[in-house]
Structure formats: structure tokens, C-alpha cells
Design an enzyme around this catalytic site. Structure first.
Site, mmCIF file in Angstrom:
data_model
loop_
_atom_site.group_PDB
_atom_site.id
_atom_site.type_symbol
_atom_site.label_atom_id
_atom_site.label_comp_id
_atom_site.label_asym_id
_atom_site.label_seq_id
_atom_site.Cartn_x
_atom_site.Cartn_y
_atom_site.Cartn_z
ATOM 1 N N GLU A 63 -18.581 23.634 18.823
ATOM 2 C CA GLU A 63 -18.397 23.977 20.235
ATOM 3 C C GLU A 63 -18.086 22.737 21.057
ATOM 4 O O GLU A 63 -17.270 22.772 21.981
ATOM 5 C CB GLU A 63 -19.646 24.675 20.778
ATOM 6 C CG GLU A 63 -19.444 25.155 22.213
ATOM 7 C CD GLU A 63 -20.659 25.864 22.780
ATOM 8 O OE1 GLU A 63 -20.522 26.471 23.859
ATOM 9 O OE2 GLU A 63 -21.733 25.798 22.160
ATOM 10 N N HIS A 93 -22.144 33.522 13.430
ATOM 11 C CA HIS A 93 -22.875 32.272 13.257
ATOM 12 C C HIS A 93 -21.861 31.267 12.729
ATOM 13 O O HIS A 93 -21.618 31.173 11.525
ATOM 14 C CB HIS A 93 -24.035 32.443 12.265
ATOM 15 C CG HIS A 93 -25.063 33.436 12.723
ATOM 16 N ND1 HIS A 93 -25.800 33.261 13.865
ATOM 17 C CD2 HIS A 93 -25.454 34.618 12.193
ATOM 18 C CE1 HIS A 93 -26.633 34.289 14.016
ATOM 19 N NE2 HIS A 93 -26.429 35.138 13.016
ATOM 20 N N GLU A 145 -30.629 22.149 26.713
ATOM 21 C CA GLU A 145 -30.483 23.374 25.937
ATOM 22 C C GLU A 145 -31.191 23.222 24.603
ATOM 23 O O GLU A 145 -31.023 22.213 23.912
ATOM 24 C CB GLU A 145 -29.007 23.707 25.691
ATOM 25 C CG GLU A 145 -28.212 23.920 26.970
ATOM 26 C CD GLU A 145 -26.765 24.280 26.682
ATOM 27 O OE1 GLU A 145 -26.485 24.751 25.553
ATOM 28 O OE2 GLU A 145 -25.918 24.092 27.569
ATOM 29 N N CYS A 170 -21.818 28.101 12.438
ATOM 30 C CA CYS A 170 -22.236 27.003 11.565
ATOM 31 C C CYS A 170 -22.169 27.416 10.106
ATOM 32 O O CYS A 170 -22.094 26.572 9.212
ATOM 33 C CB CYS A 170 -23.640 26.523 11.928
ATOM 34 S SG CYS A 170 -24.809 27.832 12.277
ATOM 35 N N ASP A 204 -8.193 22.915 17.460
ATOM 36 C CA ASP A 204 -7.093 23.689 18.047
ATOM 37 C C ASP A 204 -6.258 22.750 18.910
ATOM 38 O O ASP A 204 -6.350 22.742 20.134
ATOM 39 C CB ASP A 204 -7.652 24.848 18.875
ATOM 40 C CG ASP A 204 -6.540 25.748 19.415
ATOM 41 O OD1 ASP A 204 -5.428 25.685 18.877
ATOM 42 O OD2 ASP A 204 -6.793 26.495 20.381
ATOM 43 N N ARG A 209 -23.025 19.408 29.929
ATOM 44 C CA ARG A 209 -21.835 20.252 30.002
ATOM 45 C C ARG A 209 -20.962 19.919 31.209
ATOM 46 O O ARG A 209 -19.738 19.956 31.116
ATOM 47 C CB ARG A 209 -22.236 21.730 30.040
ATOM 48 C CG ARG A 209 -22.745 22.246 28.690
ATOM 49 C CD ARG A 209 -22.986 23.748 28.740
ATOM 50 N NE ARG A 209 -23.490 24.229 27.446
ATOM 51 C CZ ARG A 209 -22.727 24.611 26.435
ATOM 52 N NH1 ARG A 209 -21.415 24.577 26.562
ATOM 53 N NH2 ARG A 209 -23.268 25.023 25.302
#
Length: 699
Positions: free
Chosen positions: A396, A665, A385, A667, A453, A356
Site C-alpha cells: 500500500e 489479504h 495506525e 500480503c 503500477d 499519510r
């Protein structure tokens, strides 16, 4: 323009021997033809009484029972007339027959009905003497030039009259399949005209009022739809005998589409040319036929992509992408098996592992190292993670990476506040790999059916399709689209307004503006000058050359000053999305594939939502939609982002149990909605959730 090219086409057909007359005929010398007069509302009106001058009591929208003229000439009698005219040189009788026959659809029906007194809507093999029709058309190849010219005028004027260009509405009687045989022959003749004549017709069409133009498009769409899916198949000839109907109608529709495109402002939206019936055909077979045969004589709808909806084009691209993914995965498996190596199923995916804190650099390294795997299914892992990527982690990754790259502090893109969009920074550097990364990200999003976006101006998508297929020669310029002041208006409206004033200035431009063919641009705090043409700093802008100045200025700003940046971006996008399917897309459609539709219709979303554990009549669901439909647009967009843009839980698990916030959720594009006691509580909890939808804690 002259119609000599039309006559040349007829002569060529004559030489090919495609006629059915019993004896050879001589072609008289071709005379010079006159130009067809421009279209105007009173085309052929002098032969009719205007409905506007009739008393109110006798006005009627349309004649309910059209009277078919009684025509008794047989095919044999017509052939005899043609042969006599060929021998004597007197073509008056044949000429008069053509003029009368092509005067209107009613005359056409009267001339070619199997029985002269048959009712207008009688259907018996469509009630049309097809042999007679073919004889008349073939004989036209042997008539003098003035007759051919008159028939051409008649064909077009029949179209104009029966589509009622000068009236207020289209005549509804020609929506009946009863007239479709004659209608189809008329369309075939228009479709077969020479290129110069098509060009003339396009400019004719673009002068029509918007309502009339749209009616023409709808009439042709109805014809295509009825031929594809007839309500009563017995009313139309078998498809095998009229396979040319749909190609002819589609080609005529393409003339209207071209007229719409060359108009200074679109007459109707390009989406009005979509035929939604085609969503239900085997469009992949059509696409594969098009790939195999291209724009040859074998008709496919993909030759005319304006008629295919975005739904069809997106499905074609997705299935084409899936096929490429399968092929890539299969090749990997074959390679492993042939080498007798252990097969690791992870090799079937494009696996991206990133930290990240080093999101951009890690992503750039991963995509660079795994360039050969870009056409595999994408899966993302965040180092350190736990989590299985079912689609949410991938979304994400896109979201965070795009947000970081497009931040103004990062320097790759500038945000233009006036137009609320991003544009490429013009700073020069030695490595443009990060622009290639952004292009690859956009390509991966389209390839993996993920909406981003991103706020680019429309001209970016024009440039992405210039050309739509990457040139084999890597030195060939890419992204150098022909852009106009309207394109600049969508990025830098203030500058575009100033250039527009320069173009319309009525005074002395050279003395009053005192500018040259040189522009100045700030790059990383340093102002640099560029000549728009050789010696531009010494060439003044005048009333005579100001159009050239404006065009060169636009080309410099939107093409040349950012060429290296955009070229890297272009190649990054096409490294993933290299597909012939891109040739089907308009720039606006590429934007929809990348960013989704700009029109947010929550009512449409409500109609297609599926429920698990609830029904649409449950009090909680009814309260949910009452709240959502009453949300302002910004909160509605946040709800959509909450549901589809990140699978991160908005708060930790203990807080979730206590306050019962909704969970998403992403996904699965799913919201988990607790049963709230009141609409007020639902509104409060939902607003908190969608406004704090990132990470494991509230921001």
C-alpha cells in the site's frame, strides 16, 4: 569481407603445435582469397533438382532412408596423402577429399563412420571415428590457402544445405542424436571462426525468412537441451568427452541472436531465444562462476544471457538480493554483539514510518536517513495506525506513494496522453532528491519482489541500463543511451511522425521548412530556446544535414534536457539494485521486473490458484471463474489489484457481515470468497469489492 582473418586464426593454431600428424609439415604461402558470395535462396541449387519441378506423384517431404556414401579412405591413408602433398606441393588429392567430405552431412557421415557400410542410425560410441575427425581438422592447418578457403565454404554450405536454407523445411533427420557428433564438430568450427567471419555470418542470417530463422534457433535449442538432459544417455558420448558441445552450440546461437538484434525489426521475439530447460539447472552456480571468472574462457550461460528466461533472471536477482539482505543483517548483528549492546531485532529491517498526510516528505526523509539500510528487508508502518506489516502495508505504501508522485499536479512527471505514459518534467531546480526517491522506490520494489503500477516508456529502462553498473567515477555521465526515432515514437508519437516526414521530404528542406538547429521548450509556462549544436540558431536544416538534426533533437529531448532529473533517478535505483545480475537483463526484462508482465492471462492464473476450504470443482469456485473470465480486461486488472495491491478491507466490518463482500489479504495474495447462492450475486458483490478497494469505506 575477406576470409584472411580465418586463415590467420588457423595459422595461429598451427604455430601452437596443436596437431597430431606424425611428421612436421610445411605451410605453403597464403594466397589472396576471394569473398564468399552473399546468401540467396538458390545456394548450391544448381547441383540439385528443385522439388518444385517434380511431378506430384514423386514429391516427398524428405527422404525417409538417407543413403550414406561408401567411403573407404582410412585415417592412415589420409595422413599419407597429406605428407606426399607436402613434399610434392601437389595438394589436388587432399583438396578433393576436403571438398567432397564437407559437401554435406551425408558425406561427413560416410567419411568418418567407423565402418563404411554401417547403418545410418547405428549408435556405437556414436559410430564416429573421432581420431579420424581430429586428424582431418588438424591437417587443415597445413593446407594451402585455397584449400582452407574451400573447406570454410564447405563448412558453411553444409550448414546452409542441411539446415535447408533454400528449401521449405529443416531436415528432421538431423534432430537424431545419431548425427550429433558430426553436428557438434560443425558447430565448433563455426564458433571458432574469426570475428570478421562471424560478422559476415550475422548479416547472412538476418536475410533469412522468419520461419527459417526460427527453425534454426529451435534446432540449436534442441541440441543444447538434448545434450543437457538426454532421453537416452547411452546414445551420446560421455559429457566429460564432449564438454565443448554446449559452448559451441550456444556461441552459434549467439550469432543468430546478434542477427536478430541488428535487424531493422526483430525477426523473432527475443523470448524465442529463451531455453526453458535452463530453468531446471543450478543457475546460481552458473551465476557465481560467471561472477568469479567473468567472460573468460570458462563457459557459463550467464555469458550469453539471451538464452536465460526472465524466470531465471528474476530468481538470480531475488537470491542475490536475499544474500545481500542476509549479509547486511549479519553485519548489523556482529556490530552490536562486538560492542556488547542489546540486539534489537528491528535493526534487521529497513523500517519506514510515515504519516499519510505527509507521505512523500516523510518517505523522502526516511530513505535519506536510512540510506545505509536500503538493502535490508523492507517493513512499513503508518503512524497512528495499528497493524503488522506482513507485506500488505508495504504494497500500500508503494501504491499510494507512486500515485501521489506521478500525479500531474505534483509536477515531477508529465503524462503524455497520446502514448499513455509518463515522462520526466524538464523544469530545472536546485534539488533533484525526489527523483532519487522515485528511483530508490523502483529499486526497492525489484529488491523486495513487489510489482509497481508505473507507466514509463521502454526507453527509460534502456537508460537505466546505461551503464548497468554504476561507474566508479561519479563524474561519468549516466543514462545517456543511444536512442532513435522509434524510441521517441513511444513517447511523443506526433512529434516523431513530424520528424519522420522531415526525413522523407522530397522537396527543398531549407526553403520549405525554414528551421535551424535550435529548439524551443516550455518550462513552467515559459518558452525557452536551446541550440542543438554551437551556433545552432544560425545553422539551417537542409536535405544534407537533416539526419543530424533529427538525431540531435532526439538526444536533446530524451537525454540532455532531463539529464539531472534522470541521473538522480538512475542513482536512486542503483543505490538499492547494485548487482552484477543487472548485466544479464534486457531493458524489456527490467520493465517486467518492475511492472510485471503486460500480458494478463486469467486462464494461466486459474491453473495455478490454490484453494483453502474450497476445491476447484465447488459450485462457488466454478461460478467465480465463469464471472472472472467473462469480465472485461479493465475489471480483470482491478481484480488483480484488489488481490495483490492493498490489504485494506473494502468496507467496515459490520457492512461486511451484512452484505458478504469478498475480502482480500494482499500480503498473502489471497481472496476470501463467501459461498454465494447464485452467479449473479457473486458477480455483483465481486464487482463492488474490486471497484472500491481502498481505505475503510466505500469511495
Amino acid at each position: 569481407p575477406s576470409y584472411g582473418s580465418f586463415i590467420s586464426t588457423l595459422n595461429h593454431k598451427r604455430e601452437s603445435g596443436s596437431h597430431s600428424l606424425s611428421s612436421p609439415l610445411l605451410l605453403p604461402a597464403v594466397k589472396q582469397v576471394r569473398e564468399l558470395p552473399p546468401i540467396c535462396p538458390d545456394v548450391r541449387q544448381k547441383h540439385r533438382i528443385s522439388i518444385d519441378v517434380l511431378p506430384p506423384e514423386v514429391k516427398a517431404r524428405f527422404v525417409s532412408e538417407p543413403i550414406i556414401p561408401i567411403r573407404t579412405k582410412t585415417a592412415k591413408e589420409f595422413q599419407d596423402d597429406v605428407e606426399r602433398a607436402t613434399i610434392s606441393g601437389d595438394w589436388k588429392q587432399v583438396h578433393d577429399f576436403y571438398l567432397t567430405t564437407f559437401d554435406s552431412f551425408l558425406e561427413l557421415n560416410g567419411a568418418f563412420k567407423k565402418e563404411a557400410n554401417a547403418p545410418f542410425n547405428t549408435i556405437e560410441d556414436s559410430g564416429i571415428n573421432i581420431k579420424f575427425v581430429n586428424i582431418v581438422y588438424d591437417a587443415l592447418l597445413h593446407t594451402p590457402a585455397d584449400t582452407q578457403k574451400s573447406v570454410l565454404k564447405g563448412i558453411i554450405n553444409s550448414l546452409l544445405r542441411e539446415w535447408n536454407f533454400g528449401g521449405k523445411e529443416l531436415n528432421p533427420q538431423y534432430t537424431s542424436p545419431a548425427t550429433y557428433v558430426i553436428y557438434a564438430h560443425l558447430l565448433r568450427q563455426i564458433a571458432a571462426l574469426a570475428e570478421a567471419d562471424h560478422h559476415f555470418l550475422m548479416h547472412w542470417f538476418k536475410k533469412l525468412p522468419q520461419k527459417r530463422f526460427k527453425q534454426l534457433v529451435e534446432r540449436l535449442q534442441l541440441f543444447i537441451t538434448t545434450r543437457l538432459f538426454p532421453a537416452k544417455p547411452e546414445e551420446l558420448p560421455p559429457m566429460a568427452k564432449c564438454s565443448w558441445w554446449i559452448p559451441s552450440a550456444t556461441k552459434v546461437l549467439s550469432l543468430l541472436n546478434a542477427a536478430n538484434s541488428i535487424s531493422s525489426s526483430s525477426i523473432i521475439p527475443f523470448t524465442d531465444f529463451y531455453n526453458l530447460t535452463l530453468d531446471h539447472i543450478d543457475f546460481m552456480e552458473d551465476y557465481h562462476t560467471w561472477q568469479a571468472h567473468g567472460n573468460s574462457n570458462r563457459f557459463t550461460f550467464c555469458q550469453f544471457p539471451f538464452i536465460l528466461s526472465t524466470v531465471v533472471k528474476k530468481a538470480i536477482i531475488q537470491r542475490d538480493s536475499e544474500q545481500q539482505m542476509i549479509s547486511m543483517a549479519r553485519q548489523t548483528l556482529v556490530d552490536k554483539v562486538s560492542r556488547r549492546q542489546r540486539v534489537d531485532m528491528s535493526l534487521l529491517f529497513l523500517n519506514i514510518k510515515v504519516r499519510r498526510l505527509q507521505l512523500v516528505s516523510d518517505s523522502l526523509d526516511e530513505l535519506s536517513r536510512k540510506r545505509a539500510d536500503l538493502k535490508k528487508k523492507l517493513k512499513v508502518t503508518f503512524v497512528g495506525e495499528a497493524g503488522l506489516d506482513m507485506g500488505g502495508l508495504t504494497k500500500e505504501w508503494f501504491l499510494l506513494l507512486i500515485r501521489q508522485i506521478f500525479h500531474t499536479d505534483y509536477g515531477m512527471f508529465t503524462y503524455v496522453k497520446e502514448s499513455q505514459c509518463h515522462w520526466f518534467s524538464s523544469w530545472k531546480c536546485d534539488n533533484y532528491s525526489e527523483f532519487r526517491l522515485v528511483g530508490a522506490l523502483m529499486g526497492l520494489a525489484v529488491y523486495n519482489s513487489i510489482t509497481l503500477d508505473i507507466r514509463f516508456p521502454p526507453c527509460v529502462y534502456k537508460k537505466l541500463l546505461t551503464p548497468p553498473i554504476v561507474p566508479c567515477d561519479l563524474d561519468t555521465p549516466v543514462g545517456m543511451a543511444t536512442l532513435t526515432l522509434d524510441d521517441l515514437q513511444q513517447i511523443m508519437p506526433d512529434l516523431a511522425h513530424g520528424l519522420g516526414e522531415l526525413l522523407s521530404y522530397e522537396g527543398n528542406v531549407e526553403e520549405d521548412f525554414y528551421t535551424t538547429f535550435q529548439v524551443f521548450q516550455e518550462e513552467l509556462g515559459v518558452v525557452k530556446s536551446y541550440n542543438l549544436k554551437p551556433g545552432g540558431d544560425k545553422i539551417p536544416v537542409t536535405n544534407l544535414n537533416r539526419k543530424e538534426y533529427v538525431q540531435l533533437y532526439i538526444d536533446f529531448l530524451l537525454n540532455k534536457s532531463i539529464y539531472r532529473q534522470f541521473a538522480a533517478f538512475y542513482h536512486g535505483f542503483h543505490s538499492v539494485c547494485a548487482s552484477n545480475a543487472l548485466m544479464l537483463l534486457r531493458p524489456e526484462e527490467v520493465e517486467i521486473l518492475v511492472c510485471g508482465s503486460p500480458n494478463l492471462d486469467m486462464g494461466s492464473l486459474q491453473r495455478v490458484v490454490q484453494y483453502e476450504g474450497y476445491s476447484k470443482t465447488d459450485p462457488t469456485i466454478r461460478a467465480f471463474w465463469d464471472v472472472v473470465l467473462a469480465f472485461p480486461l479493465e475489471l480483470q486488472k482491478k481484480l488483480l489489484h484488489f488481490t495483490t495491491g492493498s490489504d485494506r478491507v473494502p468496507v467496515d466490518c459490520s457492512e461486511m457481515t451484512a452484505c458478504k463482500l469478498p475480502v482480500s489479504h494482499t500480503c498473502f495474495n489471497q481472496i476470501c470468497l463467501p459461498p454465494y447462492k447464485s452467479k449473479k450475486e457473486l458477480r455483483q458483490k465481486l464487482t463492488i469489492a474490486i471497484s472500491n478497494a481502498e481505505g475503510f469505506g466505500l469511495e
